[in-house]
Design a protein around this motif. Structure first.
Motif, PDB file in Angstrom:
ATOM      1  N   VAL A  21       0.774  -1.227   0.025  1.00 14.68           N
ATOM      2  CA  VAL A  21      -0.015   0.132   0.134  1.00 14.68           C
ATOM      3  C   VAL A  21       0.869   1.181  -0.030  1.00 14.68           C
ATOM      4  N   HIS A  22       2.019   1.394   0.819  1.00 13.88           N
ATOM      5  CA  HIS A  22       2.845   2.409   1.097  1.00 13.88           C
ATOM      6  C   HIS A  22       3.533   2.634  -0.588  1.00 13.88           C
ATOM      7  N   ARG A  23       3.977   1.544  -1.359  1.00 15.97           N
ATOM      8  CA  ARG A  23       4.665   1.490  -2.466  1.00 15.97           C
ATOM      9  C   ARG A  23       3.595   2.376  -3.645  1.00 15.97           C
ATOM     10  N   ALA A  24       2.413   1.496  -3.500  1.00 15.41           N
ATOM     11  CA  ALA A  24       1.167   2.342  -4.308  1.00 15.41           C
ATOM     12  C   ALA A  24       0.956   3.696  -4.237  1.00 15.41           C
ATOM     13  N   ASP A  25       0.945   4.076  -2.742  1.00 16.02           N
ATOM     14  CA  ASP A  25       0.571   5.555  -2.276  1.00 16.02           C
ATOM     15  C   ASP A  25       1.875   6.416  -2.886  1.00 16.02           C
ATOM     16  N   SER A  26       3.055   5.815  -2.606  1.00 13.90           N
ATOM     17  CA  SER A  26       4.314   6.683  -2.809  1.00 13.90           C
ATOM     18  C   SER A  26       4.185   6.834  -4.499  1.00 13.90           C
ATOM     19  N   LEU A  27       3.898   6.092  -5.219  1.00 15.83           N
ATOM     20  CA  LEU A  27       3.909   6.048  -6.842  1.00 15.83           C
ATOM     21  C   LEU A  27       2.821   6.916  -7.061  1.00 15.83           C
ATOM     22  N   ASP A  28       1.632   7.046  -6.706  1.00 18.16           N
ATOM     23  CA  ASP A  28       0.646   8.060  -6.579  1.00 18.16           C
ATOM     24  C   ASP A  28       1.001   9.472  -6.306  1.00 18.16           C
ATOM     25  N   SER A  29       1.568   9.475  -5.361  1.00 21.95           N
ATOM     26  CA  SER A  29       2.127  10.968  -5.011  1.00 21.95           C
ATOM     27  C   SER A  29       3.101  11.600  -6.065  1.00 21.95           C
ATOM     28  N   VAL A  30       4.122  10.573  -6.586  1.00 22.70           N
ATOM     29  CA  VAL A  30       5.024  11.117  -7.244  1.00 22.70           C
ATOM     30  C   VAL A  30       4.075  11.484  -8.503  1.00 22.70           C
ATOM     31  N   VAL A  31       3.262  10.887  -9.021  1.00 16.91           N
ATOM     32  CA  VAL A  31       2.522  11.193 -10.607  1.00 16.91           C
ATOM     33  C   VAL A  31       1.755  12.199 -10.377  1.00 16.91           C
ATOM     34  N   LYS A  32       0.859  11.949  -9.161  1.00 15.74           N
ATOM     35  CA  LYS A  32      -0.032  13.012  -8.989  1.00 15.74           C
ATOM     36  C   LYS A  32       0.458  14.273  -8.690  1.00 15.74           C
ATOM     37  N   LYS A  57       1.813  12.990 -18.265  1.00 15.79           N
ATOM     38  CA  LYS A  57       0.557  12.717 -19.086  1.00 15.79           C
ATOM     39  C   LYS A  57       0.753  11.448 -19.318  1.00 15.79           C
ATOM     40  N   SER A  58      -0.701  10.382 -19.393  1.00 18.14           N
ATOM     41  CA  SER A  58      -0.494   9.072 -20.039  1.00 18.14           C
ATOM     42  C   SER A  58      -0.301   9.055 -21.509  1.00 18.14           C
ATOM     43  N   MET A  59       0.880   8.437 -22.186  1.00 14.83           N
ATOM     44  CA  MET A  59       0.849   8.511 -23.603  1.00 14.83           C
ATOM     45  C   MET A  59       0.600   7.143 -24.220  1.00 14.83           C
ATOM     46  N   ALA A  60       0.613   6.009 -23.499  1.00 15.20           N
ATOM     47  CA  ALA A  60       0.308   4.706 -23.801  1.00 15.20           C
ATOM     48  C   ALA A  60       0.431   3.712 -22.535  1.00 15.20           C
ATOM     49  N   ASN A  61      -0.204   2.613 -22.903  1.00 16.51           N
ATOM     50  CA  ASN A  61      -0.207   1.383 -21.879  1.00 16.51           C
ATOM     51  C   ASN A  61      -0.426   0.103 -22.469  1.00 16.51           C
TER      52      ASN A  61
END
Length: 246
Positions: free
Chosen positions: A95-106, A112-116
């Motif tokens: 959960v901490h890793r997911a929150d950390s990534l969300d905070s980095v991106v947000k 911006k999302s270019m592709a996935n």
């Protein structure tokens, strides 16, 4: 007279001898039961002592056995508590890793999302198939023109198995994607944001085979900072009017 006197003396001696023997026999007859009774008491005492020792030995053995069982139960309880604590720690880390990534991106509004792309894995597998590699090759073709990008790589699993095992499995799946892109396309390590979320976030119901298959996946998202390194946009100005004719 002398003979009579001698006879009396002999008779007296004989009487005394008889009386003495009689007294000894009487005493012996009276003391023998007491001795026998005493011997019986000593035997009973010895038997009772042995019985007491036997009971004490059995009680001691029973106490040791009960203590051993109690120690085993305590150890099992401690092991179960530790396992639960480890699983909880792993869940909190994910959960901490997911929150950390969300905070980095947000926190970076310009990303911006270019592709996935999403690749799926077999049950309990973390190895890329040829089809997976083909999808990643198509996805990687866009990296050459991307500016200041990062790759969000999220590994997931179905609901089968323990939480701790699935966190590890989801990390191994995400790492397989990272290793492929890094080795084949030279993507630098700092561009990857890898997360193993285990079975925490499903993308399809786990009560069907197809749903579980979709959850055994790695999602890769290309995020690009469009404004980084680009010149700021210039404000257009109106052209001056042509000179008036005379």
């Amino acid at each position: 007279m002398k003979n009579s006197h001698g006879l009396l003396i002999a008779a007296a001696v004989a009487f005394v001898g008889v009386t003495g023997c009689t007294t000894k026999n009487y005493v012996k007859s009276q003391t023998a039961p007491i001795v026998d009774h005493t011997n019986q008491l000593e035997q009973k005492t010895a038997d009772n002592n042995r019985a007491i020792h036997d009971v004490d030995d059995r009680a001691t053995a029973g106490i040791k056995q009960a203590q051993s069982a109690a120690d085993s139960a305590t150890q099992n309880a401690q092991n179960a508590t530790k396992a639960a604590g480890d699983a909880d720690t792993a869940a909190n880390d994910a959960v901490h890793r997911a929150d950390s990534l969300d905070s980095v991106v947000k926190g970076l509004d310009n990303y911006k999302s270019m592709a996935n792309v999403t690749v799926n894995f077999g049950f309990d597998k973390a190895v890329l198939t040829k089809d997976d590699k083909d999808q990643l090759d198509s996805f990687a073709a866009q990296l050459g023109t991307a500016k200041s990008y990062i790759l969000e790589v999220t590994g997931g699993t179905d609901s089968i198995g323990s939480a701790e095992y699935n966190y590890d499995l989801s990390n191994r799946r995400a790492d397989a994607v990272v290793q492929y892109l890094a080795s084949k396309y030279g993507v630098a390590a700092h561009r990857f944001y890898l997360i193993g979320i285990g079975k925490d976030k499903e993308v399809a119901p786990n009560n069907t085979a197809e749903g579980r298959k979709q959850n055994r996946r790695v999602e890769i998202q290309l995020l690009s900072n469009m404004s980084n390194g680009q010149a700021p946009a210039t404000t257009s100005q109106a052209a001056p009017p042509p000179p008036s004719s005379n």
